[in-house]
Design an enzyme around this catalytic site. Structure first.
Site, PDB file in Angstrom:
ATOM      1  N   ILE B  14       0.888  -1.057   0.076  1.00 58.03           N
ATOM      2  CA  ILE B  14      -0.285  -0.197   0.213  1.00 58.03           C
ATOM      3  C   ILE B  14       0.692   1.124   0.065  1.00 58.03           C
ATOM      4  O   ILE B  14       0.289   2.327  -0.739  1.00 58.03           O
ATOM      5  CB  ILE B  14      -1.301  -0.250   1.162  1.00 58.03           C
ATOM      6  CG1 ILE B  14      -1.894   1.261   1.061  1.00 58.03           C
ATOM      7  CG2 ILE B  14       0.180  -0.300   2.270  1.00 58.03           C
ATOM      8  CD1 ILE B  14      -3.351   0.628   0.192  1.00 58.03           C
ATOM      9  N   ARG B  37      11.385  -3.157   7.981  1.00 58.31           N
ATOM     10  CA  ARG B  37      11.740  -4.142   8.677  1.00 58.31           C
ATOM     11  C   ARG B  37      13.032  -4.952   7.119  1.00 58.31           C
ATOM     12  O   ARG B  37      14.136  -5.085   6.963  1.00 58.31           O
ATOM     13  CB  ARG B  37      11.559  -5.363   9.419  1.00 58.31           C
ATOM     14  CG  ARG B  37      11.839  -6.270   9.552  1.00 58.31           C
ATOM     15  CD  ARG B  37      11.060  -6.660  10.655  1.00 58.31           C
ATOM     16  NE  ARG B  37      11.440  -5.930  11.686  1.00 58.31           N
ATOM     17  CZ  ARG B  37       9.655  -5.810  12.709  1.00 58.31           C
ATOM     18  NH1 ARG B  37       9.495  -7.547  12.764  1.00 58.31           N
ATOM     19  NH2 ARG B  37       9.196  -5.446  13.702  1.00 58.31           N
ATOM     20  N   LYS B  90      -6.124   2.733   7.350  1.00 57.54           N
ATOM     21  CA  LYS B  90      -7.304   2.419   7.148  1.00 57.54           C
ATOM     22  C   LYS B  90      -6.942   0.135   7.878  1.00 57.54           C
ATOM     23  O   LYS B  90      -6.281  -0.197   6.466  1.00 57.54           O
ATOM     24  CB  LYS B  90      -8.728   2.032   6.625  1.00 57.54           C
ATOM     25  CG  LYS B  90      -8.192   2.361   4.838  1.00 57.54           C
ATOM     26  CD  LYS B  90      -8.094   0.637   4.171  1.00 57.54           C
ATOM     27  CE  LYS B  90      -9.191  -0.115   4.772  1.00 57.54           C
ATOM     28  NZ  LYS B  90      -9.077  -1.399   4.037  1.00 57.54           N
TER      29      LYS B  90
END
Lengths: 308, 308
Positions: B14, B37, B90
């Site tokens: 995203i 990461r 979201k």
């Protein structure tokens, strides 16, 4: 002050076991009407449901809802829209959206809404809260284990969606913990055990963390026969605080404390009279928020079918 | 005004598909750091996680969290406690308790917290909302059906507790409906279909009612191959309003309307700049409240195992 004229909606086990006696014993509030599909009461006006009651012309100031949570929104909304103060048994509704909507409606109408948590009114809760505020906390663990066959014989609604299953008693524990803890906490792990033939869990294992990172654990189980367990154990740097018997007894550092006689529901009606008198509301829905979180975050385990 | 110095946490799909381009295209905000990461980005400071980032001395004003919802609380809390404004992808968190706690923390710290719902920023949403406010509504129905294998290939977290399953896209529909409806609504019936080997639902059938009693229905399904459906249909006394393509297109009384080019994430970053500039927050968690309600009130149906 003129006493509050109260109607009870839902004349089931909890109304008869707790509400009627508590209202009788409380100054400032009088029972004047009842709405119940299957039952009636002597010496008060009786109706089949809240809509008949509200249309009857019988003068009331407030309504206490003792019906199961599913469907309670319509009753509470009707009462608030008719200008009546409302007291809700726990849990306050079947969904969070509906109880938030009731909160808004009560505020818009200038009416008192009281989302009660009877276990918060148990005798050991306030002493425990005061003590915990003075100590350095390390952890909290809840053990809430009872025999559903004894406490909820043939209560079909409790196994239906919205009935909450083992959270029906378990939410009492959560209502105490959310009151006595000096900081908020949130769920990090949830396991829910569902009987193969039921829509609600019979057991739950929950791990929370407080905002500052302390662990709060809760083990809820409806399959406990023999001695029943409703205990909350708080480990602190200074020793251990234990609430037993659903919050009615207190043991501090191994010593049983003298607390007041338990009078949960009388405390609730005393508080409701005070809220109405002052024009306030008490709508802390956090126990139900934790239960919704437990369902949303819950890993489901299936177990053998449950028959009453 | 000096641009807001922003760090992105979580450089997954995203972030790359939407956030990086939207930040680049937005005045008043510059990307200066990334915490991830497994990934890094050229020309900005890169760190393994938010704690390294905050300890590094790299100066930032705000953090945009693009990690999966599980574990986001710790990141948002760390950012707020370090005095940074926070923007949340979201869903805003894995539980309601944690997002309510973040709201309180942001208010205490005087920082902006933006719980984004990117579908609310789709081009047809505000025109639909304005039109609905002028009409007499009769019903709303949502159909949100897509192919999980196409949109979420091998995203294991989405099937874990907190990943929300089909509610990951379905919450987008709920974020639109909660925005365009002139009154609140609450769940009355919920059926959730779980694959035998998964902890999150692959389909959901939901029935809501508005405060005044209008029906709102939602059918969510992750098993749709072929054409994909992200439609919201509003029946009114004056005709039908349909939002299609996830809220980016609008059809009124059968006629396609001309709406702006879709720029969901650019709108979100524009709004975030405005919130930070004004010192405001936008924390409407109602879509997540509805999802929690859907789990709490949900009747579970088991279906065949799902393999990626």
């Amino acid at each position: 002050m003129t006493p509050i004229r109260l109607a009870i909606v839902g004349l089931g086990k909890i109304a008869r076991d707790q509400h009627l006696g508590a209202i009788e014993a409380t100054d400032g509030i009088d029972l004047v009407a009842v709405a119940s599909r299957n039952a009636s009461l002597e010496n008060v006006a009786c109706f089949a449901d809240i809509h008949e009651l509200l249309a009857s012309g019988v003068e009331i100031d407030a309504v206490s809802l003792c019906t199961p949570p599913q469907g309670r929104f319509e009753q509470a909304k009707a009462a608030l829209e008719a200008g009546k103060h409302v007291m809700l048994e726990k849990p306050p509704g079947a969904t969070l959206s509906e109880v938030f909507a009731l909160e808004t409606l009560a505020r818009e109408k200038g009416l008192s809404l009281f989302a009660t948590w009877h276990s918060r009114a148990a005798a050991a809760v306030e002493p425990a809260r005061a003590l915990m505020a003075e100590r350095t906390l390390k952890s909290v663990s809840v053990e809430w284990k009872e025999d559903v066959r004894h406490w909820h014989p043939s209560q079909a609604w409790i196994w239906e969606p919205g009935g909450l299953g083992v959270f029906d008693p378990g939410i009492n524990a959560l209502s105490i913990v959310t009151r006595i803890m000096p900081e908020t906490f949130h769920l990090v792990r949830s396991e829910l055990t569902f009987p193969a033939n039921r829509a609600a869990p019979i057991a739950a294992s929950l791990a929370f963390e407080t905002k500052s990172g302390l662990p709060v654990a809760a083990e809820l189980d409806w399959r406990q026969t023999g001695p029943q367990t409703w205990d909350i154990r708080v480990e602190t740097e200074e020793g251990t605080i234990v609430l037993t018997h659903g919050g009615s007894r207190l043991i501090v550092d191994g010593e049983a404390q003298i607390v007041e006689e338990d009078r949960e529901y009388r405390n609730l009606y005393r508080d409701f009279v005070a809220l109405v008198t002052k024009g306030d509301s008490d709508t802390d829905f956090s126990p139900l928020v934790h239960v919704a979180d437990a369902f949303m975050l819950g890993r489901r385990i299936e177990t053998e079918a449950f028959e009453d």
